[in-house]
Enzyme design. Structure first.
Site, PDB file in Angstrom:
ATOM      1  N   ASP A  32     -24.298   8.876 -54.789  1.00 17.00           N
ATOM      2  CA  ASP A  32     -24.428   9.649 -53.377  1.00 17.00           C
ATOM      3  C   ASP A  32     -26.067  10.124 -53.289  1.00 17.00           C
ATOM      4  OD1 ASP A  32     -24.307  11.464 -51.404  1.00 17.00           O
ATOM      5  OD2 ASP A  32     -22.686  12.679 -52.392  1.00 17.00           O
ATOM      6  N   LYS A  86     -28.746  14.980 -43.808  1.00 16.75           N
ATOM      7  CA  LYS A  86     -29.812  15.744 -44.710  1.00 16.75           C
ATOM      8  C   LYS A  86     -31.256  15.244 -44.656  1.00 16.75           C
ATOM      9  CE  LYS A  86     -26.073  18.128 -46.325  1.00 16.75           C
ATOM     10  NZ  LYS A  86     -25.403  17.424 -47.244  1.00 16.75           N
ATOM     11  N   TRP A 142     -20.577  18.400 -54.948  1.00 16.27           N
ATOM     12  CA  TRP A 142     -20.440  17.276 -54.113  1.00 16.27           C
ATOM     13  C   TRP A 142     -19.903  16.138 -55.160  1.00 16.27           C
ATOM     14  CZ3 TRP A 142     -19.473  18.439 -49.668  1.00 16.27           C
ATOM     15  CH2 TRP A 142     -20.272  19.411 -49.078  1.00 16.27           C
TER      16      TRP A 142
HETATM   17  C1  LIG Z   1     -23.706  17.568 -47.681  1.00 18.94           C
HETATM   18  C2  LIG Z   1     -23.642  16.429 -48.750  1.00 18.94           C
HETATM   19  C3  LIG Z   1     -22.245  15.893 -48.855  1.00 18.94           C
HETATM   20  C4  LIG Z   1     -21.245  16.105 -47.808  1.00 18.94           C
HETATM   21  O1  LIG Z   1     -21.764  15.458 -46.698  1.00 18.94           O
HETATM   22  P1  LIG Z   1     -20.665  15.195 -45.238  1.00 18.94           P
HETATM   23  O2  LIG Z   1     -21.321  14.370 -44.570  1.00 18.94           O
HETATM   24  O3  LIG Z   1     -20.559  16.793 -44.840  1.00 18.94           O
HETATM   25  O4  LIG Z   1     -19.423  14.598 -45.675  1.00 18.94           O
HETATM   26  C5  LIG Z   1     -22.210  15.014 -49.913  1.00 18.94           C
HETATM   27  N1  LIG Z   1     -22.892  14.884 -50.737  1.00 18.94           N
HETATM   28  C6  LIG Z   1     -23.997  15.516 -50.815  1.00 18.94           C
HETATM   29  C7  LIG Z   1     -25.039  15.335 -52.047  1.00 18.94           C
HETATM   30  C8  LIG Z   1     -24.358  16.531 -49.740  1.00 18.94           C
HETATM   31  O5  LIG Z   1     -25.653  16.908 -49.783  1.00 18.94           O
END
Ligand SMILES: *Cc1c(COP(=O)(O)O)cnc(C)c1O
Length: 354
Positions: A169, A193, A102
């Site tokens: 993030d 998540k 990511w």
């Molecule tokens: C799943 C994830 C993403 C991507 O998320 P989307 O909503 O599918 O774009 C980005 N960063 C992390 C840490 C993730 O676990």
């Protein structure tokens, strides 16, 4: 029977949230209409959006501190682009920490808009640790990191200090542990998540950092546009926002982040303890960087795989196959997963060793 859901994302939500969410599909607040067939400008939905935004700030301890909370679309992946658009000056530079898939995806998007300095990377060891002791140049517009690496099972325990802006993030560990969130200038997290269903992304941004890049930013990518319209510049993902709101309310009623953090620590300790003491299993992440959300481990003897897989499936466990880039197993133990589910998995790991 409800399964023990260890899915990495979309993932488990609290059972009472699912119940309320399903009721709202048929008859929202006893108004004789479904939540998903009313106007997003109607008073009942405006209230949902306002609740969701204020609960997010409240739980993070950022109320009345100059931050705005937004529920946007496009996933965390669109934030990879929106962040540089809104924070990187024309011809500017940003620093990124590369701790996995990511982070790498975020770096790729930032490079479309300016110069990116990758201050450190753990790619050399298939991202099984968090790099430390790196320097963040003082002339960058911001520093970006990924707090929890969903695929590799690592988590930043101590965030670096920087003179510039700190962007994170937090898709896979937001609302899971206490941090001084006011150290961050911008936090984003895809809902699916640890907060709600897929379809909306929480962005928490300090208002004062915006509008300084000199760029012309397309409206849908411009945080200031979304803030000025109370996160309703266009039709929001009404159902995803509603279910996220219910989950945030559930967390608040439970006692907030400090209460869930204790439960999360207990779940992680139970599982890591078994991985470390059971000779049949090996954890893949460096011990000091282990994630309390995604627990990655290998079965040492492949000839036991069929038996182990049969055992956990029979016990009603779902979603523990590892990501293809790590192999083995990954147990995601997000906020809504009860301790009992971890105990079921641990019991099976012990039985396999008999
Ligand atoms: C799943 C994830 C993403 C991507 O998320 P989307 O909503 O599918 O774009 C980005 N960063 C992390 C840490 C993730 O676990």
């Amino acid at each position: 029977m409800k399964k023990h859901n260890f899915s990495a994302g979309p993932c488990i939500l609290p059972q009472e949230v699912l119940k309320k969410a399903s009721e709202a599909i048929l008859n929202f607040n006893n108004g004789g209409l479904s939540l998903i067939e009313i106007s997003h400008r109607s008073a009942p939905f405006v209230e949902v959006m306002e609740n969701a935004r204020s609960l997010a700030l409240e739980l993070l301890g950022l109320e009345n501190k100059g931050y705005s909370a937004l529920f946007l679309q496009g996933g965390a992946s669109l934030e990879f682009l929106m962040v540089p658009y809104n924070l990187m000056k024309e011809g500017g530079k940003a620093a990124y920490l590369d701790t996995g898939t990511w982070s790498s995806a975020a770096i790729k998007e930032a490079k479309l808009l300016g110069n990116v300095e990758v201050v450190a990377s753990s790619k050399d060891k298939n991202y099984n640790y968090i790099p430390k002791n790196f320097t963040i140049p003082s002339d960058v517009d911001y520093f970006h990191c990924t707090s929890n690496n969903t695929i590799y099972g690592t988590q930043i325990k101590e965030f670096p200090t920087t003179d510039g802006l700190l962007v994170c993030d937090m898709s896979s560990d937001i609302f899971s542990r206490q941090l001084d969130f006011s150290k961050f200038d911008l936090i984003y997290a895809g809902a699916q998540k640890n907060m709600g269903p897929a379809g909306t992304t929480l962005v928490v941004v300090k208002d004062s950092i915006l509008g300084k890049t000199g760029r012309t930013i397309p409206s849908m990518l411009n945080y200031q546009v979304h803030i000025s319209k109370d996160s309703m510049y266009n039709t929001p993902a009404v159902y995803a926002v509603y279910v996220s709101m219910l989950t945030l309310q559930w967390l608040k009623d439970l006692g907030g982040i400090s209460a869930i953090e204790k439960i999360n620590e207990a779940k992680a300790a139970l599982l890591y303890n078994e991985i470390d003491n059971n000779p049949l299993f090996t954890g893949t992440a460096a011990k000091e960087d282990r994630s309390n959300m995604n627990v990655t481990f290998l079965l040492n003897d492949e000839s036991l795989k069929a038996r182990f897989d049969g055992m956990w499936k029979d016990a009603g466990i779902s979603g523990i196959n590892g990501h293809r880039s790590v192999g083995g197993y990954r147990a995601s133990i997000y906020n809504a997963l009860p301790l009992e589910s971890v105990q079921v998995l641990v019991d099976i790991m012990q039985q396999l060793n008999k």
